[in-house]
Design an enzyme around this catalytic site. Structure first.
Site, PDB file in Angstrom:
ATOM      1  N   ASP A 119      -2.399 -10.648  -2.180  1.00 49.25           N
ATOM      2  CA  ASP A 119      -2.985 -10.147  -0.932  1.00 49.25           C
ATOM      3  C   ASP A 119      -4.469  -9.839  -1.195  1.00 49.25           C
ATOM      4  OD1 ASP A 119      -2.031  -8.635   1.849  1.00 49.25           O
ATOM      5  OD2 ASP A 119      -3.731  -7.620   0.904  1.00 49.25           O
ATOM      6  N   HIS A 141      -6.091  -7.284  -0.398  1.00 44.09           N
ATOM      7  CA  HIS A 141      -6.297  -5.866  -0.718  1.00 44.09           C
ATOM      8  C   HIS A 141      -5.535  -5.462  -1.980  1.00 44.09           C
ATOM      9  CE1 HIS A 141      -6.788  -6.284   3.724  1.00 44.09           C
ATOM     10  NE2 HIS A 141      -7.885  -5.592   3.457  1.00 44.09           N
ATOM     11  N   ASP A 173      -4.578 -12.885   3.683  1.00 45.09           N
ATOM     12  CA  ASP A 173      -5.819 -12.325   4.229  1.00 45.09           C
ATOM     13  C   ASP A 173      -7.020 -12.672   3.348  1.00 45.09           C
ATOM     14  OD1 ASP A 173      -4.572 -10.618   2.418  1.00 45.09           O
ATOM     15  OD2 ASP A 173      -4.615  -8.855   3.720  1.00 45.09           O
ATOM     16  N   HIS A 215       0.815  -1.226   0.000  1.00 46.43           N
ATOM     17  CA  HIS A 215       0.000   0.000   0.000  1.00 46.43           C
ATOM     18  C   HIS A 215       0.847   1.274   0.000  1.00 46.43           C
ATOM     19  CE1 HIS A 215      -3.660  -2.249   0.457  1.00 46.43           C
ATOM     20  NE2 HIS A 215      -3.293  -2.777   1.611  1.00 46.43           N
TER      21      HIS A 215
HETATM   22  C1  SP5 Z   1      -1.050  -5.116   4.035  1.00 45.88           C
HETATM   23  C2  SP5 Z   1      -2.531  -5.121   4.305  1.00 45.88           C
HETATM   24  O1  SP5 Z   1      -3.156  -6.180   4.253  1.00 45.88           O
HETATM   25  N1  SP5 Z   1      -3.110  -3.967   4.682  1.00 45.88           N
HETATM   26  C3  SP5 Z   1      -4.502  -3.890   4.944  1.00 45.88           C
HETATM   27  C4  SP5 Z   1      -4.930  -2.650   5.639  1.00 45.88           C
HETATM   28  C5  SP5 Z   1      -6.403  -2.649   5.883  1.00 45.88           C
HETATM   29  N2  SP5 Z   1      -6.827  -1.603   6.743  1.00 45.88           N
HETATM   30  C6  SP5 Z   1      -8.223  -1.235   6.772  1.00 45.88           C
HETATM   31  C7  SP5 Z   1      -9.175  -2.371   6.569  1.00 45.88           C
HETATM   32  C8  SP5 Z   1     -10.631  -1.946   6.683  1.00 45.88           C
HETATM   33  C9  SP5 Z   1     -11.506  -3.156   6.516  1.00 45.88           C
HETATM   34  N3  SP5 Z   1     -12.786  -3.044   7.074  1.00 45.88           N
HETATM   35  C10 SP5 Z   1     -12.999  -4.058   8.062  1.00 45.88           C
HETATM   36  C11 SP5 Z   1     -14.376  -4.438   8.348  1.00 45.88           C
HETATM   37  C12 SP5 Z   1     -14.307  -5.535   9.422  1.00 45.88           C
HETATM   38  N4  SP5 Z   1     -15.560  -6.183   9.593  1.00 45.88           N
HETATM   39 ZN    ZN Z   2      -4.121  -7.139   2.735  1.00 41.11          ZN
END
Ligand code: SP5
Ligand code: ZN
Length: 359
Positions: free
Chosen positions: A209, A211, A297, A168
């Site tokens: 990943d 994300h 993840d 990110h």
């Molecule tokens: C490296 C990596 O995997 N970074 C991920 C960062 C995510 N941060 C914010 C995630 C927001 C997700 N919303 C969660 C809802 C939970 N029920």
């Molecule tokens: Zn991630």
């Protein structure tokens, strides 16, 4: 498969983050690494802590990140505390939103540490503690040590067991638990230390990943020498990037490929079908080196994600990646289900190894 690791990666340990409006324990924990380390060891993987101290990190960081940003990471905590900021960590409170100003601010003129905290960060998930930068540099050194052993031909595959993660991180922004973009810096490092550097070897980044790796995408968006391919949760964090319509620009058009997959229903079969398609694109690019942004993840039990990949699904995923049949560096990114994170990572590497031996 050479596994590289450093205990200094454990030093970054912020107590909390703000998630869905709630103050919660930080998900990107040091324990993630020690659990994976234990699992790999008990499955016969040798783990090396011999990082290469000859690599001049600064030189390689500056191929991806701005000097102002690197200076920020080095000094943020100290200056923040000196101005009365909380001693736990730097956490931004005000961002120079695109609609707040007629033009982007000149970072060089902004010296107030509270302003800088927002200037160099895009969300609330990157508290900078006293030890954060040390861990961040260790994470990068683990990654580049592993990359170097691939380039010199000492091994054909390696795993950088490191944190904080990187995909990110933007040229001048931290976010999403990431400070320095390990994979992006590794891609440039490989291109620059390869004996054939005049020819700029082609590098592919396959990001699995959950994300979207907005930082990796941004770094190579107009560059046809680095292919970026990502599978990720559709319309999930980081929300503003990752659509299939983002295909690269200028000479880089066609060298950025996003596969957003539906949340809630993407399981082993759907995931592996799409991964086969992504792998075909990577093979067709004929890269000299393959970098895997390895997040687990995507697992069904992940507390912040929404796919349904199972622990045995990661064996298949590793096998599909091996079919690309190139020198491969896995770099640790996300994965927050502590009960299964060890097995999940181990299975990707085992699945990869089994397929390599088979082909
Ligand atoms: C490296 C990596 O995997 N970074 C991920 C960062 C995510 N941060 C914010 C995630 C927001 C997700 N919303 C969660 C809802 C939970 N029920
Ligand atoms: Zn991630």
């Amino acid at each position: 498969m050479k596994v590289l690791y450093s205990k200094e990666c454990l030093l970054h340990d912020p107590p909390f983050e703000i998630l869905s409006g709630e103050k919660v324990p930080y998900f990107e924990k040091p324990k993630r690494l020690t659990i994976i380390e234990g699992e790999l060891k008990s499955n016969g993987f040798g783990i090396s802590e011999e990082v290469d101290w000859d690599i001049d990190l600064r030189q390689h960081i500056l191929r991806v990140h701005s000097v102002e940003y690197l200076d920020y990471l080095e000094t943020a905590y100290e200056l923040w505390v000196r101005e009365g900021g909380n001693k736990i960590a730097v956490i931004p409170e005000t961002f120079p939103h695109v609609n707040l100003l007629p033009a982007p601010p000149e970072s060089a003129h902004i010296t107030n540490p509270f302003a800088r905290a927002g200037l160099f960060c895009f969300d609330l998930s990157c508290p900078i503690t006293k030890e954060t930068h040390k861990a961040t540099l260790a994470s990068l050194r683990v990654t580049l040590t592993a990359a170097k052993s691939l380039v010199v031909g000492a091994v054909n595959s390696a795993f950088a067991l490191c944190r904080p993660p990187g995909h990110h991180a933007m040229p001048s922004l931290c976010g999403g638990y990431c400070f320095l973009n390990n994979v992006a810096i590794a891609a440039r490092f490989i291109q620059n230390i390869s004996p054939s550097a005049i020819e700029r070897p082609k590098v592919a980044i396959l990001d699995i990943d959950y994300h979207h790796g907005n930082g990796s995408q941004a770094t190579f968006y107009d560059d046809p020498s680095v292919l970026y391919v990502s599978l990720h949760g559709e319309n999930d964090y980081p929300y503003f990037t990752g659509s299939a319509s983002e295909q690269g620009s200028g000479k880089g058009k066609g060298y950025n490929v996003n596969f957003p997959l539906p949340r809630g229903i993407t399981g082993d079969n759907e995931y592996c079908d799409t991964l086969q398609g992504a792998v075909a694109i990577v093979r067709n690019f004929e890269p000299s080196f393959l970098l895997i942004s390895l997040g687990v993840d995507t697992h069904i039990d992940d507390p912040i994600s929404d796919f349904k990949v199972t622990t045995s699904g990661y064996l298949r995923i590793g096998g599909i990646i091996a079919s690309i049949d190139r020198p491969t560096l896995f770099v640790m990114e996300g994965g927050y289900a502590l009960e299964s994170i060890g097995k999940n990572v181990c299975n990707v590497l085992q699945g990869f190894k089994l397929q390599v031996e088979h082909q």
